[in-house]
Every structure is written in C-alpha cells, then in structure tokens.
Scaffold this motif. Sequence first.
Motif, PDB file in Angstrom:
ATOM      1  N   VAL A 158      -3.834   3.739 -45.093  1.00 44.34           N
ATOM      2  CA  VAL A 158      -4.510   4.373 -43.956  1.00 44.34           C
ATOM      3  C   VAL A 158      -4.513   3.357 -42.826  1.00 44.34           C
ATOM      4  N   ALA A 159      -3.663   3.588 -41.830  1.00 43.28           N
ATOM      5  CA  ALA A 159      -3.551   2.680 -40.682  1.00 43.28           C
ATOM      6  C   ALA A 159      -4.574   3.114 -39.644  1.00 43.28           C
ATOM      7  N   ASN A 160      -5.736   2.520 -39.727  1.00 40.26           N
ATOM      8  CA  ASN A 160      -6.883   2.960 -38.929  1.00 40.26           C
ATOM      9  C   ASN A 160      -7.252   2.007 -37.805  1.00 40.26           C
ATOM     10  N   ALA A 161      -6.919   0.725 -37.915  1.00 37.09           N
ATOM     11  CA  ALA A 161      -7.387  -0.261 -36.945  1.00 37.09           C
ATOM     12  C   ALA A 161      -7.022   0.132 -35.518  1.00 37.09           C
ATOM     13  N   GLY A 162      -7.969  -0.019 -34.605  1.00 35.81           N
ATOM     14  CA  GLY A 162      -7.697   0.333 -33.220  1.00 35.81           C
ATOM     15  C   GLY A 162      -8.742  -0.237 -32.280  1.00 35.81           C
ATOM     16  N   ILE A 163      -8.378  -0.324 -31.022  1.00 34.48           N
ATOM     17  CA  ILE A 163      -9.296  -0.743 -29.973  1.00 34.48           C
ATOM     18  C   ILE A 163      -9.114   0.181 -28.783  1.00 34.48           C
ATOM     19  N   ALA A 164     -10.120   0.224 -27.924  1.00 34.82           N
ATOM     20  CA  ALA A 164     -10.046   1.069 -26.727  1.00 34.82           C
ATOM     21  C   ALA A 164     -10.610   0.309 -25.534  1.00 34.82           C
ATOM     22  N   GLU A 165      -9.902   0.372 -24.422  1.00 32.47           N
ATOM     23  CA  GLU A 165     -10.382  -0.171 -23.161  1.00 32.47           C
ATOM     24  C   GLU A 165     -10.109   0.859 -22.075  1.00 32.47           C
ATOM     25  N   SER A 166     -10.989   0.910 -21.101  1.00 33.95           N
ATOM     26  CA  SER A 166     -10.823   1.877 -20.016  1.00 33.95           C
ATOM     27  C   SER A 166     -10.671   1.158 -18.690  1.00 33.95           C
ATOM     28  N   ALA A 167      -9.860   1.754 -17.831  1.00 34.53           N
ATOM     29  CA  ALA A 167      -9.667   1.264 -16.458  1.00 34.53           C
ATOM     30  C   ALA A 167      -8.832   2.291 -15.719  1.00 34.53           C
ATOM     31  N   PRO A 168      -9.026   2.446 -14.408  1.00 34.83           N
ATOM     32  CA  PRO A 168      -8.116   3.290 -13.630  1.00 34.83           C
ATOM     33  C   PRO A 168      -6.684   2.773 -13.783  1.00 34.83           C
ATOM     34  N   PHE A 169      -5.724   3.656 -13.696  1.00 33.81           N
ATOM     35  CA  PHE A 169      -4.331   3.272 -13.920  1.00 33.81           C
ATOM     36  C   PHE A 169      -3.903   2.112 -13.023  1.00 33.81           C
ATOM     37  N   MET A 170      -4.264   2.150 -11.748  1.00 36.58           N
ATOM     38  CA  MET A 170      -3.820   1.104 -10.832  1.00 36.58           C
ATOM     39  C   MET A 170      -4.516  -0.239 -11.087  1.00 36.58           C
ATOM     40  N   LYS A 171      -5.554  -0.232 -11.919  1.00 35.33           N
ATOM     41  CA  LYS A 171      -6.196  -1.478 -12.316  1.00 35.33           C
ATOM     42  C   LYS A 171      -5.872  -1.837 -13.766  1.00 35.33           C
ATOM     43  N   SER A 172      -4.970  -1.087 -14.378  1.00 34.69           N
ATOM     44  CA  SER A 172      -4.544  -1.359 -15.750  1.00 34.69           C
ATOM     45  C   SER A 172      -3.311  -2.238 -15.695  1.00 34.69           C
ATOM     46  N   ASP A 173      -3.492  -3.531 -15.895  1.00 36.31           N
ATOM     47  CA  ASP A 173      -2.372  -4.454 -15.765  1.00 36.31           C
ATOM     48  C   ASP A 173      -1.535  -4.487 -17.038  1.00 36.31           C
ATOM     49  N   ALA A 174      -0.461  -5.257 -16.999  1.00 36.93           N
ATOM     50  CA  ALA A 174       0.455  -5.333 -18.134  1.00 36.93           C
ATOM     51  C   ALA A 174      -0.245  -5.862 -19.375  1.00 36.93           C
ATOM     52  N   ALA A 175      -1.191  -6.762 -19.192  1.00 33.46           N
ATOM     53  CA  ALA A 175      -1.903  -7.326 -20.337  1.00 33.46           C
ATOM     54  C   ALA A 175      -2.741  -6.260 -21.041  1.00 33.46           C
ATOM     55  N   LEU A 176      -3.374  -5.373 -20.270  1.00 33.54           N
ATOM     56  CA  LEU A 176      -4.154  -4.305 -20.880  1.00 33.54           C
ATOM     57  C   LEU A 176      -3.247  -3.369 -21.668  1.00 33.54           C
ATOM     58  N   PHE A 177      -2.118  -2.974 -21.066  1.00 29.06           N
ATOM     59  CA  PHE A 177      -1.172  -2.112 -21.779  1.00 29.06           C
ATOM     60  C   PHE A 177      -0.669  -2.803 -23.048  1.00 29.06           C
ATOM     61  N   ALA A 178      -0.404  -4.099 -22.953  1.00 31.03           N
ATOM     62  CA  ALA A 178       0.090  -4.836 -24.123  1.00 31.03           C
ATOM     63  C   ALA A 178      -0.957  -4.859 -25.233  1.00 31.03           C
ATOM     64  N   ARG A 179      -2.235  -5.066 -24.876  1.00 31.17           N
ATOM     65  CA  ARG A 179      -3.287  -5.082 -25.894  1.00 31.17           C
ATOM     66  C   ARG A 179      -3.391  -3.732 -26.589  1.00 31.17           C
ATOM     67  N   MET A 180      -3.360  -2.663 -25.822  1.00 27.18           N
ATOM     68  CA  MET A 180      -3.464  -1.333 -26.414  1.00 27.18           C
ATOM     69  C   MET A 180      -2.278  -1.034 -27.329  1.00 27.18           C
ATOM     70  N   MET A 181      -1.088  -1.410 -26.905  1.00 34.25           N
ATOM     71  CA  MET A 181       0.100  -1.157 -27.726  1.00 34.25           C
ATOM     72  C   MET A 181       0.140  -2.065 -28.948  1.00 34.25           C
ATOM     73  N   ASP A 182      -0.221  -3.326 -28.782  1.00 30.22           N
ATOM     74  CA  ASP A 182      -0.138  -4.278 -29.892  1.00 30.22           C
ATOM     75  C   ASP A 182      -1.020  -3.862 -31.063  1.00 30.22           C
ATOM     76  N   VAL A 183      -2.238  -3.447 -30.781  1.00 33.17           N
ATOM     77  CA  VAL A 183      -3.162  -3.080 -31.860  1.00 33.17           C
ATOM     78  C   VAL A 183      -2.963  -1.631 -32.284  1.00 33.17           C
ATOM     79  N   ASN A 184      -3.012  -0.714 -31.324  1.00 32.20           N
ATOM     80  CA  ASN A 184      -3.045   0.710 -31.659  1.00 32.20           C
ATOM     81  C   ASN A 184      -1.702   1.266 -32.123  1.00 32.20           C
ATOM     82  N   PHE A 185      -0.616   0.697 -31.644  1.00 31.54           N
ATOM     83  CA  PHE A 185       0.700   1.185 -32.049  1.00 31.54           C
ATOM     84  C   PHE A 185       1.426   0.206 -32.957  1.00 31.54           C
ATOM     85  N   MET A 186       1.647  -1.014 -32.479  1.00 36.43           N
ATOM     86  CA  MET A 186       2.392  -1.967 -33.294  1.00 36.43           C
ATOM     87  C   MET A 186       1.636  -2.324 -34.571  1.00 36.43           C
TER      88      MET A 186
END
Length: 253
Positions: A84-112
């Motif tokens: 059961v691959a359950n681990a995940g994190i969530a962060e919120s921000a408007p798209f124009m304030k969502s930098d590459a680091a935020l996208f990387a964190r979301m992808m690294d934990v939630n997808f990768m």
Amino acid sequence: MSGLPHSSHALVTGGGRGIGREIAATLARAGATVTIIGRQRATLDRAVRAGAAHFVGVADVADRPALHGAITEAAARQPIDILVANAGIAESAPFMKSDAALFARMMDVNFMGVVHSIQAVLPSMRDRPRGRIVAVASTAGLKGYPYVSAYVAAKHAVVGLVRSLALELATTNVTINAVCPGFTDTDLVAGTIDNIMKKTGRSREQAMIELSRHNPQGRLITPAEVADSVLWLCGEAAGAITGQAIAVAGGEL
C-alpha cells in the motif's frame, strides 16, 4: 470477509499516522503481518505498540536507496504480498507562486515515492502466488482543485501510473489499483484547515464547512472508510479489479 490469506505480508508506506495507520491496522486485523515505513521512528513505534502493525522500517519514500533498503529488510523477514503506497505530503500555493522546488517536492514524495515502492517489491511479488498493489491517491488525481496545482499534478501522475501498470501486469498474478479519498479527517487535513483560517480569517467551523462542501454528503471522509476500500482490493474477491481509481468521496465525482 476480506479473503486475505493468513500468511500475507503487507507493507504500508506512511503507515505511522492518518490514513496509512488505519490501513495498517485494518490489514493486521484481517490477519496480515504488517510492516509500516515512515520517516519518524517514534511515530512508527507508537503504531506498533497500539497494535496497528508488527514491524517498522525508517525511510523517506523520496530517498530511493533508503526506501529500497527498508523494503529489502522487510522482505527478508517475510516476502511481501501486499504493497500500500500511501505516503504523501500536500502544500498549497497559487500557481504563479509555485516554484520548481515546490513541484519537485510534490512529485518526489507523492509520485516518485510510489514508483520507488513498486519497483522495490514487484520483482519478487510477481513470483508469489498473488500480489496486490494499492496506491493511495486522492480525488485530486481525478479532478482539479485551485491553489494546489503541484499536488494535483502529482496525484494525476499516480493514477496514470496505476492505469499503465495494470495493463503491463494483466497476465500476471499482481493487481494494481488506486483509492482516491476526498478530504479525510486526518492531521493532514487539520493542517489544511489551519491554513485556511490563517489566510482567510475564517473560524475553524467555517474552514471545515469550506472543505466539507466538496462532498455532497456534507462531511469529511473517515480513515476507516478508506481502509475498508483498500482491504477489499487486497482480498481474493477483487482478483479481477485492476487499473481502477476508486473514489471514496461521498459522491464528489
């Protein structure tokens, strides 16, 4: 009836709290030996003392070598039949304030994190009499929400992965599915409520109403409702269910 063989070994990432802990406890009650993996040993140990699991492994799912090490150690005790691959994190921000680091964190934990987990268990799981993989995604993997574009993108990626792998594995003994909870009564959602209060000045009750309005039943989902869906997907009776993304969301979708 869960239909779980009593010899099953289930591994749950992010199993120390929230939905993951409830899933671990539900699988343990159904007769599985359960190993939980997470970043905080103390949290994991508390879950074991409470009877929610039997063994622990400490690793960040975004750290592939550490995760593979923890999974290898768990499999050495007993081959893994259920992931059961359950681990995940969530962060919120408007798209124009969502930098590459935020996208990387979301992808690294939630997808990768899901990718790393599956790649660690699949080679040996395919040689077992049966295998079950369940990814805990979100309704955010099936629709959009404002101000969480990075999180939504990562959860959509999980659902796409499940659908693709189900076709690759269709002639094997392994099924793979996703469960997609709506807003669920966990500490993660409690943090979202705090964030709404901070940014909007709303009361806790008003913030709760804001989240609950997404669910036509007008409430938050419970972790037990998610866990019961996972249990069914892991059972013998769900052998023909694969490649599905099952919404546990009170009719939101």
